[in-house]
Design a protein around this motif. Sequence first.
Motif, PDB file in Angstrom:
ATOM      1  N   ALA A  31       0.798  -1.219   0.000  1.00  0.00           N
ATOM      2  CA  ALA A  31       0.000   0.000   0.000  1.00  0.00           C
ATOM      3  C   ALA A  31       0.833   1.272   0.000  1.00  0.00           C
ATOM      4  CB  ALA A  31      -0.950  -0.004   1.201  1.00  0.00           C
ATOM      5  N   ALA A  32       2.015   1.225   0.594  1.00  0.00           N
ATOM      6  CA  ALA A  32       2.840   2.427   0.688  1.00  0.00           C
ATOM      7  C   ALA A  32       3.492   2.802  -0.642  1.00  0.00           C
ATOM      8  CB  ALA A  32       3.919   2.233   1.753  1.00  0.00           C
ATOM      9  N   SER A  33       3.577   1.862  -1.578  1.00  0.00           N
ATOM     10  CA  SER A  33       4.317   2.134  -2.805  1.00  0.00           C
ATOM     11  C   SER A  33       3.552   1.830  -4.085  1.00  0.00           C
ATOM     12  CB  SER A  33       5.626   1.331  -2.821  1.00  0.00           C
ATOM     13  OG  SER A  33       5.365  -0.061  -2.708  1.00  0.00           O
ATOM     14  N   SER A  34       2.331   1.334  -3.990  1.00  0.00           N
ATOM     15  CA  SER A  34       1.560   0.967  -5.176  1.00  0.00           C
ATOM     16  C   SER A  34       0.156   1.566  -5.116  1.00  0.00           C
ATOM     17  CB  SER A  34       1.460  -0.562  -5.297  1.00  0.00           C
ATOM     18  OG  SER A  34       0.584  -0.930  -6.352  1.00  0.00           O
ATOM     19  N   GLN A  35      -0.341   1.955  -6.276  1.00  0.00           N
ATOM     20  CA  GLN A  35      -1.711   2.462  -6.367  1.00  0.00           C
ATOM     21  C   GLN A  35      -2.720   1.325  -6.477  1.00  0.00           C
ATOM     22  OE1 GLN A  35      -1.702   5.190  -9.703  1.00  0.00           O
ATOM     23  NE2 GLN A  35      -0.785   6.830  -8.498  1.00  0.00           N
ATOM     24  N   THR A  36      -2.225   0.109  -6.709  1.00  0.00           N
ATOM     25  CA  THR A  36      -3.115  -1.054  -6.847  1.00  0.00           C
ATOM     26  C   THR A  36      -2.600  -2.200  -5.987  1.00  0.00           C
ATOM     27  OG1 THR A  36      -1.853  -1.756  -8.798  1.00  0.00           O
ATOM     28  CG2 THR A  36      -3.845  -0.416  -9.184  1.00  0.00           C
ATOM     29  N   VAL A  73       6.922 -11.100  -3.708  1.00  0.00           N
ATOM     30  CA  VAL A  73       6.585  -9.905  -2.936  1.00  0.00           C
ATOM     31  C   VAL A  73       7.823  -9.033  -2.759  1.00  0.00           C
ATOM     32  CG1 VAL A  73       5.859  -9.071  -0.657  1.00  0.00           C
ATOM     33  CG2 VAL A  73       4.626 -10.954  -1.750  1.00  0.00           C
ATOM     34  N   ALA A  74       8.963  -9.641  -2.470  1.00  0.00           N
ATOM     35  CA  ALA A  74      10.191  -8.887  -2.289  1.00  0.00           C
ATOM     36  C   ALA A  74      10.579  -8.144  -3.569  1.00  0.00           C
ATOM     37  CB  ALA A  74      11.320  -9.814  -1.854  1.00  0.00           C
ATOM     38  N   ARG A  75      10.402  -8.773  -4.707  1.00  0.00           N
ATOM     39  CA  ARG A  75      10.713  -8.117  -5.977  1.00  0.00           C
ATOM     40  C   ARG A  75       9.792  -6.919  -6.211  1.00  0.00           C
ATOM     41  NH1 ARG A  75      10.988 -12.722 -10.529  1.00  0.00           N
ATOM     42  NH2 ARG A  75      11.418 -10.881 -11.842  1.00  0.00           N
ATOM     43  N   ARG A  76       8.549  -7.085  -5.858  1.00  0.00           N
ATOM     44  CA  ARG A  76       7.615  -5.962  -6.032  1.00  0.00           C
ATOM     45  C   ARG A  76       7.951  -4.813  -5.083  1.00  0.00           C
ATOM     46  NH1 ARG A  76       5.588  -2.567  -9.071  1.00  0.00           N
ATOM     47  NH2 ARG A  76       3.503  -1.787  -8.604  1.00  0.00           N
ATOM     48  N   LEU A  77       8.371  -5.126  -3.868  1.00  0.00           N
ATOM     49  CA  LEU A  77       8.766  -4.091  -2.921  1.00  0.00           C
ATOM     50  C   LEU A  77      10.016  -3.350  -3.384  1.00  0.00           C
ATOM     51  CD1 LEU A  77       8.090  -5.859   0.500  1.00  0.00           C
ATOM     52  CD2 LEU A  77       6.813  -3.954  -0.524  1.00  0.00           C
ATOM     53  N   ALA A  78      10.784  -3.969  -4.285  1.00  0.00           N
ATOM     54  CA  ALA A  78      11.941  -3.305  -4.893  1.00  0.00           C
ATOM     55  C   ALA A  78      11.529  -2.510  -6.126  1.00  0.00           C
ATOM     56  CB  ALA A  78      12.996  -4.333  -5.269  1.00  0.00           C
ATOM     57  N   HIS A  79      10.224  -2.335  -6.312  1.00  0.00           N
ATOM     58  CA  HIS A  79       9.635  -1.511  -7.379  1.00  0.00           C
ATOM     59  C   HIS A  79       9.744  -2.129  -8.764  1.00  0.00           C
ATOM     60  CE1 HIS A  79       9.198   1.594  -4.370  1.00  0.00           C
ATOM     61  NE2 HIS A  79      10.500   1.571  -4.132  1.00  0.00           N
ATOM     62  N   ASP A 206      11.346  15.564 -16.090  1.00  0.00           N
ATOM     63  CA  ASP A 206      10.221  15.091 -15.273  1.00  0.00           C
ATOM     64  C   ASP A 206      10.646  13.965 -14.343  1.00  0.00           C
ATOM     65  OD1 ASP A 206       8.665  16.924 -16.511  1.00  0.00           O
ATOM     66  OD2 ASP A 206       7.436  15.492 -17.634  1.00  0.00           O
ATOM     67  N   THR A 207       9.967  13.889 -13.202  1.00  0.00           N
ATOM     68  CA  THR A 207      10.205  12.824 -12.226  1.00  0.00           C
ATOM     69  C   THR A 207       9.225  11.689 -12.458  1.00  0.00           C
ATOM     70  OG1 THR A 207      10.983  14.429 -10.593  1.00  0.00           O
ATOM     71  CG2 THR A 207      10.309  12.258  -9.773  1.00  0.00           C
ATOM     72  N   LEU A 208       9.728  10.456 -12.477  1.00  0.00           N
ATOM     73  CA  LEU A 208       8.890   9.282 -12.702  1.00  0.00           C
ATOM     74  C   LEU A 208       8.907   8.376 -11.478  1.00  0.00           C
ATOM     75  CD1 LEU A 208       9.969   8.322 -16.335  1.00  0.00           C
ATOM     76  CD2 LEU A 208       7.851   9.457 -15.630  1.00  0.00           C
ATOM     77  N   PRO A 209       7.865   7.552 -11.303  1.00  0.00           N
ATOM     78  CA  PRO A 209       7.883   6.558 -10.227  1.00  0.00           C
ATOM     79  C   PRO A 209       9.073   5.618 -10.385  1.00  0.00           C
ATOM     80  CG  PRO A 209       5.693   6.729 -11.209  1.00  0.00           C
ATOM     81  CD  PRO A 209       6.614   7.513 -12.085  1.00  0.00           C
ATOM     82  N   ALA A 210       9.563   5.111  -9.269  1.00  0.00           N
ATOM     83  CA  ALA A 210      10.754   4.262  -9.295  1.00  0.00           C
ATOM     84  C   ALA A 210      10.578   3.053 -10.198  1.00  0.00           C
ATOM     85  CB  ALA A 210      11.096   3.817  -7.875  1.00  0.00           C
ATOM     86  N   GLU A 211       9.380   2.454 -10.249  1.00  0.00           N
ATOM     87  CA  GLU A 211       9.207   1.246 -11.053  1.00  0.00           C
ATOM     88  C   GLU A 211       9.329   1.536 -12.541  1.00  0.00           C
ATOM     89  OE1 GLU A 211       4.983  -0.257 -11.748  1.00  0.00           O
ATOM     90  OE2 GLU A 211       4.810   0.726  -9.805  1.00  0.00           O
TER      91      GLU A 211
END
Length: 289
Positions: A31-36, A73-79, A206-211
């Motif tokens: 939830a802290a790093s993803s909109q979905t 999950v760990a890979r997703r938390l690494a964006h 422009d600034t982009l999300p880390a992923e």
Amino acid sequence: MVAPVTGPPPTPFAGGRGVRAALAKAATVFAASSQTPRLDAELLMAHALGMSREKLLLNHLDAAVPEAFAALVARRLAHEPIAYITGSRAFWTIDLAVGPGALVPRADSETLIEAAVAHFGDRAPSRILDLGTGPGTLLLAALSQWPGANGLGIDASDKALGYAAINARNLEMGDRVSFRFGNWAKGLEGEFDLILANPPYIATGDTLPAEVRDHEPAGALFAGADGLDDYRIIAPQLPALLAPDGVACIEVGAGQAAAVAELLGAQGLATGIRSDLGGIERCVTARLS
């Protein structure tokens, strides 16, 4: 390169109360790093179980959690983008193989297919050109919409073209499509009923999300100080390539539609604008006047 996971490792997911509880836990940490966050968790769990998300939700919420889930999950938390982790992304009516080196298909881009469907109505395009085809996203979606059409996809990335060829083969469209390395429409001849393009449109500052910033190819994202460099190349190429009753459907970034329409209008093309489901002007259409 995948960025290292910072902070404490994710809470173990195997065992416990099964898939249902693991999905809730994963959604919380995303939830802290993803909109979905919930969707991310479901897609990763389905991938770990080797099944579709629909099958997971209908029949497997009480199953045991596979050991592979925690690593995903760990890979997703690494964006890392979900599509790179699972190796696929749904778009329009098709599923596409994607991975590092190819732009991840986005639902907003479906606006271009919607615009094309609205233009042709009961008719169907015969020849389709996709400039900057990436993994074949727009072209293969259009070919799925119009089974009698043939298409040509152009891209300046060998990696992206490799995914495009895989996708055409997986979708059994190999006899209807060809892909070519190239610089937009340079050197192309002939007329096309439908021209699709999703050029880079992010301004270099422009600034982009880390992923996006850390994983997707910069060449498919950035286009000069105002994000319009590639439209300036494409616009003069279109009049010679458009069939008399054809249309070009071009994706633009938020706030760029008017500027891109002006570039196309300067080439004598009649333009229109179509918004995506979020209300953002996402597609500029162009026709011969």
